[in-house]
Design an enzyme around this catalytic site. Structure first.
Site, PDB file in Angstrom:
ATOM      1  CG  HIS A  40     105.008   8.141  -2.858  1.00  0.00           C
ATOM      2  ND1 HIS A  40     104.742   9.310  -3.547  1.00  0.00           N
ATOM      3  CD2 HIS A  40     105.312   8.537  -1.595  1.00  0.00           C
ATOM      4  CE1 HIS A  40     104.909  10.351  -2.739  1.00  0.00           C
ATOM      5  NE2 HIS A  40     105.244   9.901  -1.548  1.00  0.00           N
ATOM      6  CD  GLU A  67     103.750  14.483  -1.777  1.00  0.00           C
ATOM      7  OE1 GLU A  67     103.011  14.974  -2.656  1.00  0.00           O
ATOM      8  OE2 GLU A  67     104.526  13.530  -1.984  1.00  0.00           O
ATOM      9  CG  HIS A  94     102.036  11.255   2.256  1.00  0.00           C
ATOM     10  ND1 HIS A  94     101.896  10.054   1.605  1.00  0.00           N
ATOM     11  CD2 HIS A  94     103.236  11.762   1.859  1.00  0.00           C
ATOM     12  CE1 HIS A  94     102.959   9.836   0.841  1.00  0.00           C
ATOM     13  NE2 HIS A  94     103.787  10.862   0.981  1.00  0.00           N
ATOM     14  CG  HIS A 138     107.313   7.550   2.458  1.00  0.00           C
ATOM     15  ND1 HIS A 138     108.467   8.148   2.006  1.00  0.00           N
ATOM     16  CD2 HIS A 138     106.291   8.234   1.886  1.00  0.00           C
ATOM     17  CE1 HIS A 138     108.161   9.150   1.194  1.00  0.00           C
ATOM     18  NE2 HIS A 138     106.843   9.214   1.099  1.00  0.00           N
TER      19      HIS A 138
END
Length: 208
Positions: A153, A71, A89, A91
């Site tokens: 996402h 990313e 970041h 999930h």
């Protein structure tokens, strides 16, 4: 090169294990025109400071024994255009539930002011792409938010430093859970702008 920042990445990376399945999360911390980031595809406790990649804002890797997170475009996009010192970041389950619903997190609790007055949702784009980076940066800028839900996402959260970015990621994930659970019993009310402004003012003198 970025010695303290690389140590910070190693120290905070294990927090990702509490927030995201497998090796699907990443984080970074910036100093000037470079940032240290988690390596790609490695267990969160499986690398040392020397392994931590150092990346320029143009996406060039200039130090580190491992390849950086996939990313990188999102991290460079955020650092180039937004006032952020660190990025997380994940999930995480509850934020990702909103992501697959294509819904933002509204101001249903005063703690949302840790990242802004709402957490917007960006349209889906493939991970690791400039398109995703553009969508995320645009939504965060428009909402004046330090966080964004990524459609189908996950979640991205920024902070002045890595400790605050990690803490605020937990805050947003908890609020997503509260919001989704509350909706099982009714439609949650949103706090008005004046209430949020009061909290923002109080937060300026909060803590030690």
């Amino acid at each position: 090169m970025l010695a303290r920042e690389r140590v910070a990445v190693v120290d905070h990376a294990p927090s990702l294990a509490e927030l995201t399945p497998g090796r699907t999360g990443n984080l970074s911390v910036r100093k000037g025109d470079r940032f240290a980031a988690t390596p790609t595809g490695v267990p969160y406790d499986g690398f040392d400071p020397a392994d931590v990649p150092v990346v320029t804002l143009d996406g060039d890797v200039v130090a580190g024994d491992m390849k950086p997170t996939s990313e990188v475009p999102m991290h460079t996009g955020i650092y180039r255009r937004l006032d952020a010192g660190a990025i997380v970041h994940t999930h995480s389950t509850w934020a990702t539930t909103l992501a697959v619903l294509g819904e933002e997190l509204p101001p249903i609790h005063y703690m949302i002011t840790a990242v802004g007055r709402r957490v917007p949702v960006a349209d889906y784009a493939a991970y690791g792409t400039d398109e995703l980076a553009e969508l995320v940066v645009s939504e965060m800028a428009d909402a004046d938010s330090d966080a964004c839900i990524l459609g189908h996402h996950g979640l991205v959260v920024t902070g002045d430093d890595l400790a605050s970015a990690v803490e605020n990621t937990f805050v947003v994930e908890n609020l997503c859970r509260v919001y989704l659970q509350a909706r099982q019993h009714g439609e949650p009310d949103e706090l008005p702008a004046e209430a949020l402004a009061t909290v923002e003012e109080k937060f300026q003198s909060y803590g030690q």
